[in-house]
Motif scaffolding. Structure first.
Motif, PDB file in Angstrom:
ATOM      1  N   LEU A   1       5.531  -5.781  -0.974  1.00 21.52           N
ATOM      2  CA  LEU A   1       4.212  -5.386  -1.306  1.00 21.52           C
ATOM      3  C   LEU A   1       4.003  -5.773  -2.689  1.00 21.52           C
ATOM      4  O   LEU A   1       4.882  -5.852  -3.543  1.00 21.52           O
ATOM      5  CB  LEU A   1       4.012  -4.050  -0.724  1.00 21.52           C
ATOM      6  CG  LEU A   1       4.406  -2.971  -1.616  1.00 21.52           C
ATOM      7  CD1 LEU A   1       3.512  -1.660  -1.570  1.00 21.52           C
ATOM      8  CD2 LEU A   1       6.002  -2.545  -0.774  1.00 21.52           C
TER       9      LEU A   1
ATOM     10  N   ARG B   1       4.674  -6.599  -8.217  1.00 20.46           N
ATOM     11  CA  ARG B   1       5.416  -6.805  -6.741  1.00 20.46           C
ATOM     12  C   ARG B   1       6.671  -5.844  -6.875  1.00 20.46           C
ATOM     13  O   ARG B   1       7.314  -5.949  -7.594  1.00 20.46           O
ATOM     14  CB  ARG B   1       6.004  -8.126  -6.732  1.00 20.46           C
ATOM     15  CG  ARG B   1       6.429  -8.575  -5.522  1.00 20.46           C
ATOM     16  CD  ARG B   1       7.070  -9.907  -5.194  1.00 20.46           C
ATOM     17  NE  ARG B   1       8.467 -10.202  -5.579  1.00 20.46           N
ATOM     18  CZ  ARG B   1       8.844 -11.445  -5.871  1.00 20.46           C
ATOM     19  NH1 ARG B   1       8.056 -12.430  -5.478  1.00 20.46           N
ATOM     20  NH2 ARG B   1      10.043 -11.540  -6.488  1.00 20.46           N
TER      21      ARG B   1
ATOM     22  N   HIS C   1      -1.571  -4.374  -1.565  1.00 22.62           N
ATOM     23  CA  HIS C   1      -1.546  -5.653  -0.827  1.00 22.62           C
ATOM     24  C   HIS C   1      -0.209  -5.252   0.214  1.00 22.62           C
ATOM     25  O   HIS C   1       0.961  -5.693  -0.336  1.00 22.62           O
ATOM     26  CB  HIS C   1      -1.556  -6.728  -1.594  1.00 22.62           C
ATOM     27  CG  HIS C   1      -2.474  -6.705  -2.760  1.00 22.62           C
ATOM     28  ND1 HIS C   1      -3.965  -7.055  -2.518  1.00 22.62           N
ATOM     29  CD2 HIS C   1      -2.362  -6.743  -4.043  1.00 22.62           C
ATOM     30  CE1 HIS C   1      -4.753  -7.098  -3.513  1.00 22.62           C
ATOM     31  NE2 HIS C   1      -3.750  -6.754  -4.553  1.00 22.62           N
ATOM     32  N   TYR C   2      -0.660  -5.332   1.309  1.00 21.02           N
ATOM     33  CA  TYR C   2       0.687  -5.216   2.232  1.00 21.02           C
ATOM     34  C   TYR C   2       0.063  -5.525   3.751  1.00 21.02           C
ATOM     35  O   TYR C   2      -0.955  -4.660   4.140  1.00 21.02           O
ATOM     36  CB  TYR C   2       1.388  -3.763   2.129  1.00 21.02           C
ATOM     37  CG  TYR C   2       2.580  -3.763   3.124  1.00 21.02           C
ATOM     38  CD1 TYR C   2       3.750  -4.566   2.946  1.00 21.02           C
ATOM     39  CD2 TYR C   2       2.676  -2.875   4.244  1.00 21.02           C
ATOM     40  CE1 TYR C   2       4.753  -4.545   3.711  1.00 21.02           C
ATOM     41  CE2 TYR C   2       3.871  -2.792   5.137  1.00 21.02           C
ATOM     42  CZ  TYR C   2       4.885  -3.714   4.622  1.00 21.02           C
ATOM     43  OH  TYR C   2       6.028  -3.587   5.533  1.00 21.02           O
TER      44      TYR C   2
ATOM     45  N   MET D   1       0.203 -11.261  -0.931  1.00 24.02           N
ATOM     46  CA  MET D   1       0.807 -11.213   0.366  1.00 24.02           C
ATOM     47  C   MET D   1      -0.303 -11.611   1.456  1.00 24.02           C
ATOM     48  O   MET D   1      -0.620 -10.941   2.286  1.00 24.02           O
ATOM     49  CB  MET D   1       1.008  -9.579   0.743  1.00 24.02           C
ATOM     50  CG  MET D   1       2.285  -8.828  -0.186  1.00 24.02           C
ATOM     51  SD  MET D   1       3.460  -9.942  -0.364  1.00 24.02           S
ATOM     52  CE  MET D   1       4.350  -9.566   1.275  1.00 24.02           C
TER      53      MET D   1
ATOM     54  N   ALA E   1       3.717   1.579   0.716  1.00 25.14           N
ATOM     55  CA  ALA E   1       2.267   1.052   0.792  1.00 25.14           C
ATOM     56  C   ALA E   1       1.433   2.160   0.760  1.00 25.14           C
ATOM     57  O   ALA E   1       0.419   2.324   0.431  1.00 25.14           O
ATOM     58  CB  ALA E   1       2.139  -0.018   2.105  1.00 25.14           C
TER      59      ALA E   1
ATOM     60  N   HIS F   1      -5.362  -4.393   4.537  1.00 24.27           N
ATOM     61  CA  HIS F   1      -5.219  -5.556   4.451  1.00 24.27           C
ATOM     62  C   HIS F   1      -6.324  -6.536   5.197  1.00 24.27           C
ATOM     63  O   HIS F   1      -6.192  -6.500   6.537  1.00 24.27           O
ATOM     64  CB  HIS F   1      -3.563  -6.193   4.742  1.00 24.27           C
ATOM     65  CG  HIS F   1      -3.257  -7.600   4.288  1.00 24.27           C
ATOM     66  ND1 HIS F   1      -3.671  -8.686   5.053  1.00 24.27           N
ATOM     67  CD2 HIS F   1      -2.517  -7.699   3.418  1.00 24.27           C
ATOM     68  CE1 HIS F   1      -3.136  -9.704   4.173  1.00 24.27           C
ATOM     69  NE2 HIS F   1      -2.606  -9.278   3.381  1.00 24.27           N
TER      70      HIS F   1
ATOM     71  N   ALA G   1       9.102  -0.378   2.939  1.00 27.75           N
ATOM     72  CA  ALA G   1       7.799  -0.975   2.417  1.00 27.75           C
ATOM     73  C   ALA G   1       6.540  -0.197   3.016  1.00 27.75           C
ATOM     74  O   ALA G   1       5.316  -0.079   2.101  1.00 27.75           O
ATOM     75  CB  ALA G   1       7.824  -2.366   2.797  1.00 27.75           C
TER      76      ALA G   1
END
Ligand SMILES: *Cc1c(COP(=O)(O)O)cnc(C)c1O
Length: 391
Positions: free
Chosen positions: A309, A370, A285-286, A161, A272, A292, A268
């Motif tokens: 994410l 993912r 990872h978002y 991402m 996350a 991030h 999401a």
């Protein structure tokens, strides 16, 4: 017809309706391949090969036109063109605008089919390609400055991402006389409008959020009349025309885009935040998380952070495989952007095509998963992740 100031929620319901409609609320499917001319002069006009929704269906049709108008409005584009797939859109742009001797700049991390176009197909036709790390904005600007004819970006992109700075790329492209293209599939126009940041063309895999139900393959190119017309000339020769029924399905999917995307964004972010605090997860990872590395850029160029994410599970390949296999609501399947939540063990997906070194270069750790959030209830998704991680 609504004005440009109306909100996208309203545009999605009304922007394609016109005075020519009959009284049906649901649009008709224009299945006809060919259209009658009134007389010889009209026939000659229809056959001039200008973009025309009522001539021959490979050139477009009225059902396409309605769906394309919605996407154009959402992206803030003059016009849009539908294609038979996202790759159909991307190949039409690249083959329509690039020729032998041209230089093209793209990212090291693109959708796999796009990478294949840049590394295998375009070089065969004499296009010089330079691939650059998308997070290295200075390197991107420098590469564009070396005489690029076209620059293609994708943000956020797989698998971690990572974002590309749209405004800086657009400015560098303008200064170099290059056409800038952004694949906006992951964000979708409700979360990010690349044209508003100065990008020339947007492409989509409409298979993902725009269609939204995992039941349709389609693509879109949106931008100025002049550029889209050039690309359309390519598509009628390449033949990547979307079928009328699929254009209708896309139109139907688009009606609920704002509801679906709002829920996917919420889900999401909830997933996350939950997994970031989970002891069995090593990293999340978002772009919507403060952790991030490009969160400030995300806030500057995105209005929502999307439904996708990726996470690194604490443990090895086998542990990660067990986690993904134990998920019940997240289905182990490729794709994203539909109503159902999906999970992909990234290393398992590329195991057949990349060796270990190539996997590391692509940022694909053996424990990377993912997660594409659908529109289920967040509590249920969190509970599903917890039970799969606990096992
Ligand atoms: C899926 C996808 C594509 C390809 O789209 P198809 O509709 O499968 O041809 C291109 N770019 C991105 C970012 C995608 O996710």
């Amino acid at each position: 017809m609504p004005t440009a100031r109306e909100r996208s929620d309203t545009l999605l319901i009304h922007a394609d309706r016109g005075p020519g409609d009959d009284r049906a609320l649901a649009p008709p499917i224009h299945a006809s391949v060919t259209y009658a001319a009134g007389d010889a002069r009209e026939f000659a006009e229809m056959a001039t090969r200008a973009r025309h929704p009522r001539f021959y269906a490979r050139y477009g049709n009225p059902t396409h036109e309605r769906a394309a108008r919605l996407v154009a409005q959402l992206e803030g584009a003059e016009t849009a063109l539908l294609t038979a797939s996202g790759m159909g859109a991307i190949s039409a742009v690249l083959l329509g605008l690039l020729g032998a001797g041209d230089r093209a700049v793209a990212q090291t991390s693109h959708y796999m089919g796009t990478t294949q176009l840049f590394t295998e197909l375009l070089p065969r036709f004499g296009v010089q390609v330079e691939l650059v790390d998308q997070a290295d904005t200075a390197a991107l600007v420098a590469a564009i400055g070396r005489g690029a004819r076209l620059v293609m970006v994708e943000t956020p992109s797989n698998p971690t991402m990572t974002l590309t700075d749209l405004r800086t790329v657009a400015e560098a492209a303008r200064a170099a006389g290059a056409v800038s293209v952004a694949d906006n599939t992951f964000a979708c126009p409700l979360n990010q409008q690349p044209l508003a940041h100065g990008i020339d063309l947007v492409v989509h895999s409409a298979t993902k959020y725009l269609g939204g139900h995992h039941d349709l393959i389609a693509g879109v190119v949106a931008g100025s009349e002049a550029l889209v017309e050039r690309i359309w000339r390519g598509t009628i020769a390449l033949g990547s025309t979307l079928g009328a029924f699929d254009a209708w399905l896309l139109l139907r999917g688009l009606r609920t885009l704002s509801l679906r995307v709002a829920r996917a964004n919420e889900n999401a972010l909830a997933v996350a935040r939950h997994l970031e605090a989970h002891p069995a997860i090593e990293a999340v990872h978002y772009p919507g998380l403060e952790s991030h590395p490009q969160h400030a850029l995300a806030r500057a160029q995105m209005s929502g952070f999307g439904g996708v994410l990726s996470v690194r599970v604490r443990g090895d390949y086998a542990r990660t495989e067990r986690f993904v296999s134990r998920l019940r609501l997240f289905t182990q399947a490729v794709s994203l952007g539909g109503i159902e939540s999906l999970a992909v063990h990234a290393a398992a997906m590329v195991a057949g095509t990349l060796d270990d070194a190539q996997m590391r270069a692509a940022g694909i750790a053996p424990n990377l998963v993912r997660l594409a959030c659908g529109i289920e209830a967040a509590e249920d998704l969190l509970a599903d992740l917890d039970q799969a991680l606990a096992a």
